[in-house]
Write an enzyme that holds these catalytic residues in place. Structure first.
Site: not given
Length: 345
Positions: A148-150
């Site tokens: 995921g991005c985070y």
């Protein structure tokens, strides 16, 4: 290599199209969008007019399996779990940009994502694709769970001190902020212009689906269960993530010492840039690129370390890292197709 993209009208999908258009070893022959099959990609995204002439297609697993060697799945969570098994059984490698194969525990996935989990046989086959950290495992993978991005911004920021046991892992606090594109293209009240513009708000407090992904990876590295404080905020900009992380140091150490550690840790990794002492990155400085920029500060007064990590959520946080993983999978230079200079201002 012939490639397909499933989920052809999302932001991550069109970023894959943009980046792979410049990749010398990949030809995107198929873009799947069941909702807009039969239309041209440029009808949805006029910016690709005269650059990418692709007709969007509906999904035919048998036909797709016979025509491509790699499939990128840029679908909402809960979709790819039913598509990947059919592709893999036909020898097609998959890079999944959704969350369906990131968590090893089916129970944890169902608790955090609110969907039925993928078949555990395929969860066991998935390799977590944090490119700089799991390089060797990625090279021999058949199914890559793109992070995921985070988690990408968070874990790249934390990993050097985690691996070198320089912080008290129980004290990790992550203050994370993202642009609106992180919510995808679907319209909702939470991403409506009037709701976002000139506004800053926290969301999914204690309930963000990226929490177990970060904790799982930290546990992999430490051998201990890790609980983090992770708070996400929506900021009125289109792209970018900034994660500001705080943790108690386990020893007396200076900013200079920590910077030296980070520079050594990432010296062989082109896409992680560590800032000199006293300087800190901003999201604009990685816009449109596959870079993760990191700044550090040791507060001698409190004995705490502050780490600031920034990425473009659609590139390093999604499509760019997926292509970086494709390069690793095929033994190509990881920079192939990803040498974009950040867009500034």
């Amino acid at each position: 290599m012939k490639a397909a993209i499933i989920g052809g009208t999302g932001y991550s999908s069109v970023e894959l199209v943009r980046l792979l258009h410049q990749h010398p070893f990949v030809d995107v022959t198929t873009i799947i969008s069941n909702s807009q099959a039969g239309s041209m990609l440029h009808e949805t995204y006029p910016h690709v007019t005269c650059v990418v002439e692709q007709t969007l297609q509906s999904l035919d697993l048998n036909k797709l399996s016979q025509s491509v060697e790699i499939v990128f799945l840029a679908t909402p969570s809960g979709v790819s779990k039913s598509i990947v098994p059919g592709l893999m059984e036909n020898g097609v490698k998959c890079i999944d940009l959704s969350g369906d194969f990131r968590l090893r525990s089916a129970q944890s996935y169902e608790e955090w994502y609110k969907h039925t989990a993928a078949d555990e046989r395929y969860l066991a086959k998935a390799t977590y694709g944090l490119s700089e950290i799991y390089e060797e495992q990625i090279k021999s993978a058949t199914l890559i769970a793109n992070p995921g991005c985070y988690p990408t911004a968070t874990l790249l920021g934390l990993m050097p001190v985690i691996k070198n046991k320089l912080i008290d892992n129980k004290t990790i606090i992550i203050d994370a902020k993202s642009g609106v594109s992180g919510a995808g293209r679907s319209v909702s009240m939470g991403t409506h212009f009037a709701e976002v513009n000139e506004n800053l708000k926290a969301y999914k407090i204690g309930a963000h689906q990226h929490i177990p992904e970060i904790e799982q990876t930290l546990q992999n590295e430490t051998g201990q269960s890790q609980a983090i404080t992770f708070t996400t905020h929506l900021v009125p900009m289109t792209r970018g993530i900034m994660c500001t992380m705080h943790a108690n140091l386990s020893d007396v150490i200076t900013t200079s010492d920590v910077l030296q550690l980070y520079n050594e840790f990432y010296q062989a990794h082109h896409f992680v840039r560590v800032r000199p002492e006293g300087t800190f990155p901003s999201t604009k400085e990685v816009l449109g690129s596959n870079f993760c920029d990191i700044g550090l500060h040791v507060d001698a007064r409190t004995g705490r370390l502050t780490i600031i990590s920034v990425i473009d959520n659609l590139v390093k946080g999604a499509s760019g890292q997926a292509i970086q993983n494709l390069n690793l999978l095929n033994g190509w230079d990881v920079r192939t197709g990803l040498l974009e200079v950040p867009v500034y201002p």
